[in-house]
Design a protein around this motif. Sequence first.
Motif, PDB file in Angstrom:
ATOM      1  N   LYS A 184      37.880  72.219  18.341  1.00 12.35           N
ATOM      2  CA  LYS A 184      38.599  71.148  17.662  1.00 12.35           C
ATOM      3  C   LYS A 184      39.921  70.831  18.368  1.00 12.35           C
ATOM      4  O   LYS A 184      40.745  71.703  18.581  1.00 12.35           O
ATOM      5  CB  LYS A 184      38.863  71.561  16.221  1.00 12.35           C
ATOM      6  CG  LYS A 184      39.477  70.470  15.418  1.00 12.35           C
ATOM      7  CD  LYS A 184      39.539  70.861  13.959  1.00 12.35           C
ATOM      8  CE  LYS A 184      40.314  69.795  13.287  1.00 12.35           C
ATOM      9  NZ  LYS A 184      39.901  69.294  12.115  1.00 12.35           N
ATOM     10  N   ASN A 185      40.119  69.573  18.724  1.00 12.84           N
ATOM     11  CA  ASN A 185      41.379  69.145  19.335  1.00 12.84           C
ATOM     12  C   ASN A 185      42.480  69.066  18.293  1.00 12.84           C
ATOM     13  O   ASN A 185      42.235  68.680  17.157  1.00 12.84           O
ATOM     14  CB  ASN A 185      41.237  67.754  19.975  1.00 12.84           C
ATOM     15  CG  ASN A 185      40.496  67.797  21.285  1.00 12.84           C
ATOM     16  OD1 ASN A 185      40.294  68.850  21.864  1.00 12.84           O
ATOM     17  ND2 ASN A 185      40.090  66.647  21.753  1.00 12.84           N
ATOM     18  N   PHE A 186      43.697  69.409  18.694  1.00 16.44           N
ATOM     19  CA  PHE A 186      44.849  69.236  17.824  1.00 16.44           C
ATOM     20  C   PHE A 186      45.175  67.756  17.748  1.00 16.44           C
ATOM     21  O   PHE A 186      45.028  67.027  18.729  1.00 16.44           O
ATOM     22  CB  PHE A 186      46.089  69.946  18.373  1.00 16.44           C
ATOM     23  CG  PHE A 186      45.903  71.399  18.697  1.00 16.44           C
ATOM     24  CD1 PHE A 186      45.074  72.226  17.952  1.00 16.44           C
ATOM     25  CD2 PHE A 186      46.573  71.957  19.766  1.00 16.44           C
ATOM     26  CE1 PHE A 186      44.919  73.563  18.256  1.00 16.44           C
ATOM     27  CE2 PHE A 186      46.438  73.296  20.078  1.00 16.44           C
ATOM     28  CZ  PHE A 186      45.605  74.098  19.319  1.00 16.44           C
ATOM     29  N   LYS A 187      45.635  67.303  16.605  1.00 13.82           N
ATOM     30  CA  LYS A 187      46.137  65.931  16.485  1.00 13.82           C
ATOM     31  C   LYS A 187      47.539  65.902  17.074  1.00 13.82           C
ATOM     32  O   LYS A 187      48.346  66.798  16.834  1.00 13.82           O
ATOM     33  CB  LYS A 187      46.208  65.495  15.022  1.00 13.82           C
ATOM     34  CG  LYS A 187      44.875  65.172  14.427  1.00 13.82           C
ATOM     35  CD  LYS A 187      45.055  64.611  13.031  1.00 13.82           C
ATOM     36  CE  LYS A 187      43.699  64.315  12.429  1.00 13.82           C
ATOM     37  NZ  LYS A 187      43.810  63.773  11.082  1.00 13.82           N
ATOM     38  N   ILE A 188      47.811  64.865  17.847  1.00 18.59           N
ATOM     39  CA  ILE A 188      49.134  64.715  18.453  1.00 18.59           C
ATOM     40  C   ILE A 188      49.646  63.322  18.149  1.00 18.59           C
ATOM     41  O   ILE A 188      48.947  62.329  18.366  1.00 18.59           O
ATOM     42  CB  ILE A 188      49.080  64.936  19.978  1.00 18.59           C
ATOM     43  CG1 ILE A 188      48.660  66.374  20.279  1.00 18.59           C
ATOM     44  CG2 ILE A 188      50.414  64.624  20.614  1.00 18.59           C
ATOM     45  CD1 ILE A 188      48.556  66.696  21.741  1.00 18.59           C
ATOM     46  N   TYR A 189      50.863  63.283  17.634  1.00 26.96           N
ATOM     47  CA  TYR A 189      51.521  62.010  17.383  1.00 26.96           C
ATOM     48  C   TYR A 189      52.618  61.869  18.419  1.00 26.96           C
ATOM     49  O   TYR A 189      53.531  62.686  18.491  1.00 26.96           O
ATOM     50  CB  TYR A 189      52.087  61.961  15.959  1.00 26.96           C
ATOM     51  CG  TYR A 189      51.000  62.079  14.921  1.00 26.96           C
ATOM     52  CD1 TYR A 189      50.308  60.952  14.492  1.00 26.96           C
ATOM     53  CD2 TYR A 189      50.639  63.312  14.394  1.00 26.96           C
ATOM     54  CE1 TYR A 189      49.293  61.052  13.547  1.00 26.96           C
ATOM     55  CE2 TYR A 189      49.627  63.419  13.457  1.00 26.96           C
ATOM     56  CZ  TYR A 189      48.963  62.290  13.040  1.00 26.96           C
ATOM     57  OH  TYR A 189      47.959  62.393  12.109  1.00 26.96           O
ATOM     58  N   LEU A 240      54.763  65.243  17.965  1.00 29.05           N
ATOM     59  CA  LEU A 240      54.642  66.016  16.736  1.00 29.05           C
ATOM     60  C   LEU A 240      53.184  66.453  16.651  1.00 29.05           C
ATOM     61  O   LEU A 240      52.271  65.628  16.794  1.00 29.05           O
ATOM     62  CB  LEU A 240      55.000  65.168  15.515  1.00 29.05           C
ATOM     63  CG  LEU A 240      54.938  65.942  14.197  1.00 29.05           C
ATOM     64  CD1 LEU A 240      56.179  65.650  13.384  1.00 29.05           C
ATOM     65  CD2 LEU A 240      53.698  65.597  13.421  1.00 29.05           C
ATOM     66  N   ILE A 241      52.963  67.761  16.472  1.00 24.83           N
ATOM     67  CA  ILE A 241      51.613  68.305  16.374  1.00 24.83           C
ATOM     68  C   ILE A 241      51.513  69.078  15.060  1.00 24.83           C
ATOM     69  O   ILE A 241      51.997  70.201  14.973  1.00 24.83           O
ATOM     70  CB  ILE A 241      51.276  69.228  17.564  1.00 24.83           C
ATOM     71  CG1 ILE A 241      51.482  68.499  18.894  1.00 24.83           C
ATOM     72  CG2 ILE A 241      49.848  69.751  17.449  1.00 24.83           C
ATOM     73  CD1 ILE A 241      51.380  69.383  20.105  1.00 24.83           C
ATOM     74  N   ILE A 297      45.902  71.518  26.813  1.00 25.51           N
ATOM     75  CA  ILE A 297      44.495  71.276  26.495  1.00 25.51           C
ATOM     76  C   ILE A 297      44.229  70.955  25.033  1.00 25.51           C
ATOM     77  O   ILE A 297      43.151  70.522  24.689  1.00 25.51           O
ATOM     78  CB  ILE A 297      43.570  72.425  26.946  1.00 25.51           C
ATOM     79  CG1 ILE A 297      43.833  73.701  26.142  1.00 25.51           C
ATOM     80  CG2 ILE A 297      43.640  72.653  28.426  1.00 25.51           C
ATOM     81  CD1 ILE A 297      42.741  74.730  26.298  1.00 25.51           C
ATOM     82  N   LYS A 298      45.188  71.185  24.183  1.00 22.40           N
ATOM     83  CA  LYS A 298      45.075  70.830  22.764  1.00 22.40           C
ATOM     84  C   LYS A 298      43.951  71.572  22.049  1.00 22.40           C
ATOM     85  O   LYS A 298      43.325  71.055  21.139  1.00 22.40           O
ATOM     86  CB  LYS A 298      44.907  69.327  22.591  1.00 22.40           C
ATOM     87  CG  LYS A 298      46.011  68.504  23.188  1.00 22.40           C
ATOM     88  CD  LYS A 298      45.739  67.036  22.962  1.00 22.40           C
ATOM     89  CE  LYS A 298      45.965  66.252  24.189  1.00 22.40           C
ATOM     90  NZ  LYS A 298      44.958  65.839  25.027  1.00 22.40           N
ATOM     91  N   LYS A 299      43.655  72.784  22.489  1.00 22.11           N
ATOM     92  CA  LYS A 299      42.652  73.628  21.845  1.00 22.11           C
ATOM     93  C   LYS A 299      43.169  75.049  21.805  1.00 22.11           C
ATOM     94  O   LYS A 299      44.040  75.422  22.574  1.00 22.11           O
ATOM     95  CB  LYS A 299      41.326  73.581  22.603  1.00 22.11           C
ATOM     96  CG  LYS A 299      40.666  72.231  22.563  1.00 22.11           C
ATOM     97  CD  LYS A 299      39.376  72.209  23.305  1.00 22.11           C
ATOM     98  CE  LYS A 299      38.831  70.779  23.264  1.00 22.11           C
ATOM     99  NZ  LYS A 299      37.645  70.610  24.054  1.00 22.11           N
TER     100      LYS A 299
END
Length: 134
Positions: free
Chosen positions: A7-12, A19-20, A84-86
């Motif tokens: 699952k990828n992290f949501k990134i704003y 902001l994660i 990598i956002k994981k």
Amino acid sequence: MSLLYKKNFKIYKKKSGYLIPFSFKKDIPFKPKRIFLVYGNRNYIRAKHAHYKCSQYIIALSGKVEISYQTKKNKSKVIINSKIKKGFLSKPYTWLEIKFLTNNCILMVFCDMEYKYSDYIVNYKKFLKLIKSR
């Protein structure tokens, strides 16, 4: 089984930065009871243990690490970094060795139980005997 959590992290993203958010219900594969940070410098190795009951979810806040892991069925390596956002999910009876590949690495580790030294398996030979008999 331990694995690179898909699952990828949501990134704003804004001009001012990122902001994660992490939802304990949606983003972490268990209900966390404890969180800790691990700091490390290039070429140092941490962990070198497994757990009887504790699951851990590891994310890189800064830098890059190589996670060597071993279970009864698997022996492998995975690289995680802050880009990598994981994260990496480690289940019980998974031997971990974390090598820091860059200086000033910061890892955040979510655990599904409070700290309990008796949950640690710190002897690799004992770990091998335990997984063989499971």
